[in-house]
Motif scaffolding. Structure first.
Motif, PDB file in Angstrom:
ATOM      1  N   LEU A 179       0.832  -1.204   0.000  1.00  0.00           N
ATOM      2  CA  LEU A 179       0.000   0.000   0.000  1.00  0.00           C
ATOM      3  C   LEU A 179       0.866   1.252   0.000  1.00  0.00           C
ATOM      4  N   ILE A 181       0.559   5.235   0.737  1.00  0.00           N
ATOM      5  CA  ILE A 181      -0.289   6.262   1.329  1.00  0.00           C
ATOM      6  C   ILE A 181       0.333   7.619   0.992  1.00  0.00           C
ATOM      7  N   ARG A 229      -2.147  -0.389  -5.124  1.00  0.00           N
ATOM      8  CA  ARG A 229      -2.990   0.033  -4.005  1.00  0.00           C
ATOM      9  C   ARG A 229      -2.533   1.409  -3.545  1.00  0.00           C
ATOM     10  N   HIS A 231      -3.729   5.085  -1.188  1.00  0.00           N
ATOM     11  CA  HIS A 231      -4.596   5.646  -0.155  1.00  0.00           C
ATOM     12  C   HIS A 231      -4.337   7.135  -0.055  1.00  0.00           C
ATOM     13  N   ARG A 248     -12.751   4.688  -8.168  1.00  0.00           N
ATOM     14  CA  ARG A 248     -13.042   3.421  -7.490  1.00  0.00           C
ATOM     15  C   ARG A 248     -14.059   2.611  -8.291  1.00  0.00           C
ATOM     16  N   VAL A 254      -8.233   2.203  -4.616  1.00  0.00           N
ATOM     17  CA  VAL A 254      -7.955   3.430  -3.894  1.00  0.00           C
ATOM     18  C   VAL A 254      -8.895   3.572  -2.713  1.00  0.00           C
ATOM     19  N   THR A 255      -8.349   4.082  -1.624  1.00  0.00           N
ATOM     20  CA  THR A 255      -9.119   4.419  -0.429  1.00  0.00           C
ATOM     21  C   THR A 255      -8.759   5.837  -0.015  1.00  0.00           C
ATOM     22  N   ALA A 256      -9.514   6.375   0.951  1.00  0.00           N
ATOM     23  CA  ALA A 256      -9.262   7.744   1.394  1.00  0.00           C
ATOM     24  C   ALA A 256      -9.655   7.880   2.859  1.00  0.00           C
ATOM     25  N   GLU A 257      -8.980   8.792   3.515  1.00  0.00           N
ATOM     26  CA  GLU A 257      -9.280   9.106   4.911  1.00  0.00           C
ATOM     27  C   GLU A 257      -9.497  10.600   5.058  1.00  0.00           C
ATOM     28  N   ASP A 302     -13.276   6.469   3.517  1.00  0.00           N
ATOM     29  CA  ASP A 302     -13.356   5.187   4.197  1.00  0.00           C
ATOM     30  C   ASP A 302     -13.224   5.284   5.711  1.00  0.00           C
ATOM     31  N   THR A 359     -10.188   1.339   9.750  1.00  0.00           N
ATOM     32  CA  THR A 359      -8.751   1.592   9.847  1.00  0.00           C
ATOM     33  C   THR A 359      -7.989   0.288  10.034  1.00  0.00           C
ATOM     34  N   LEU A 362      -7.786  -1.143   6.625  1.00  0.00           N
ATOM     35  CA  LEU A 362      -6.806  -0.432   5.808  1.00  0.00           C
ATOM     36  C   LEU A 362      -5.404  -0.980   6.035  1.00  0.00           C
TER      37      LEU A 362
END
Length: 438
Positions: A179, A181, A229, A231, A248, A254-257, A302, A359, A362
């Motif tokens: 991953l 980030i 991957r 983030h 997505r 892909v993810t997001a915070e 996410d 989390t 993740l």
């Protein structure tokens, strides 16, 4: 004999809250039973109507030790985490000296943390220009993934990647399924923006939404190309929500915070000179905050993490252009988010999902973030209706600086357990490595 049973009228399981008794043996949850079940246990704790939550997992914490321990350290950061219901943190690879950009530097970091932590701690590696050949070694050494910047990080020893460098890193990490980030602000957009002045509006203009939008768009395009991957860290601008959702839907991994300060604070209410509010990317306006909440509720965002990034009081002095950009909030994330979530009609179960199970997912922590059999017995006794006024001087992180000073928040952590042992200040936290089966 079972080691521990914890009973509550509100146990927050993956299926939602219900009256239950949580049975714990050898640090793991072995069963979630009816509340009134008879269990032969060494300790039987009845919380009454206090809610029982899974320990939160905060995947975005700057501990800064070794090298800048005067900013923060493992002892103080993990004490603040435990007081805020956080039982696992992942430490960022920069602001410490050396930064965690080689396997040898990771060992220095682990040695510094050893014997100090009251919660479990894992580590991110760093991706910077020139360390491409170090990524595989860091991955093998157990980092949870790799952080990079697309604009200056604020410390010279952790420079940003340019676009070709990002391409090379994504290509390398895709072969490991690791991953990446990303601090997603575009350097060229920041260079073209006006300089930060003394007022908060001037600072906000110096970190425009276009910088996030351009960086996120470039990241998403390249992540899709490499099937890597990726983030998006600390999303502050709601303008990129549609782009993330589209990527997505098209298959990008892909993810997001986002962070408590973007969800609870607003630019219109930040006084000039109040540099405790300064962070990068910045806290934006109220309308943007509303749209971030919608993105969170819709699942485009996410998870919620602190981005706890403290410094010495001296570094927070001066104007918004000079002061260190970081918010200290590790201990206050849960009540801050819950206060605003409740006001907006979101249930506590959603907050638990955003700050614990999502989390954990993740980071690939398969035994964290849920009250369910087989999971670590990381538990939090929480009073969701109890209110308090934030006194910065009583917070456990090293320096009494926070934008929440004087705020009236709802939700109080009463007790916290790590693997079935109530946290009492003794350093019983474990240094975690990435799970190899994830």
């Amino acid at each position: 004999m079972t080691d521990l049973v914890v009973r509550s009228d509100q146990v927050y399981t993956p299926d939602g809250p219900r009256p239950a008794a949580v049975r714990v043996h050898h640090g793991r949850i072995t069963a979630v039973l009816d509340r009134s079940s008879t269990v032969d246990a060494a300790r039987d704790v009845d919380l009454g109507d206090l809610a029982l939550l899974p320990g939160l997992v905060d995947t975005h914490v700057h501990v800064n030790e070794p090298g800048r321990t005067e900013w923060e350290g493992f002892a103080t950061a993990t004490a603040a985490a435990a007081a805020g219901g956080v039982t696992t943190i992942l430490d960022m690879p920069l602001n410490s000296l050396p930064p965690t950009v080689t396997a040898a530097a990771l060992e220095v970091k682990r040695a510094a943390a050893g014997g100090q932590c009251v919660v479990d701690v894992g580590f991110w590696g760093g991706a910077i220009p020139g360390n491409l050949h170090d990524l595989a070694g860091l991955h093998e050494a157990g980092v949870f993934g790799f952080k990079c910047f697309l604009s200056p990080s604020g410390v010279d020893e952790f420079p940003p990647l340019d676009w070709p460098g990002l391409d090379a890193v994504l290509a390398a990490l895709s072969t490991m399924d690791a991953l990446l980030i990303v601090h997603a602000e575009d350097a060229a957009e920041l260079d073209a923006a006006p300089a930060a002045g003394a007022s908060y509006p001037d600072f906000l203009a110096s970190r425009p939404e276009s910088a996030e939008a351009r960086a996120i768009d470039g990241l998403l395009t390249r992540a899709a190309r490499h099937r890597a991957r990726a983030h998006v860290l600390h999303l502050s601008s709601a303008a990129s929500l549609t782009r993330i959702a589209e990527a997505r839907a098209a298959g990008a991994r892909v993810t997001a915070e986002t962070c408590p300060h973007y969800l609870t604070l607003a630019a219109e209410r930040i006084p000039d000179g109040a540099t405790e509010f300064k962070c990068c990317p910045p806290i934006r306006g109220e309308d943007n905050r509303d749209r971030l909440w919608r993105g969170l509720a819709d699942g485009v965002v996410d998870c919620v993490v602190s981005d706890h990034s403290p410094s010495t009081p001296e570094l927070k002095r001066g104007g918004f252009g000079e002061a260190w950009g970081g918010v200290s909030s590790l201990q206050l994330g849960l009540p801050a988010v819950w206060t605003e979530a409740r006001r907006r009609g979101h249930p506590l179960a959603a907050v638990v999902r955003w700050m614990a199970s999502a989390t954990a997912d993740l980071a690939g922590l398969s035994r964290k973030g849920r009250i369910a059999p087989g999971h670590d017995a990381d538990l939090v006794a929480f009073a969701p209706d109890e209110e308090f006024t934030v006194d910065a001087g009583t917070l456990r992180h090293r320096h009494p600086i926070t934008p929440y000073a004087g705020a009236r928040l709802r939700g109080v952590v009463h007790r916290t357990w790590l693997r079935g042992r109530e946290i009492d200040g003794e350093p019983t936290g474990v240094l975690l490595s990435r799970e190899r089966n994830v």
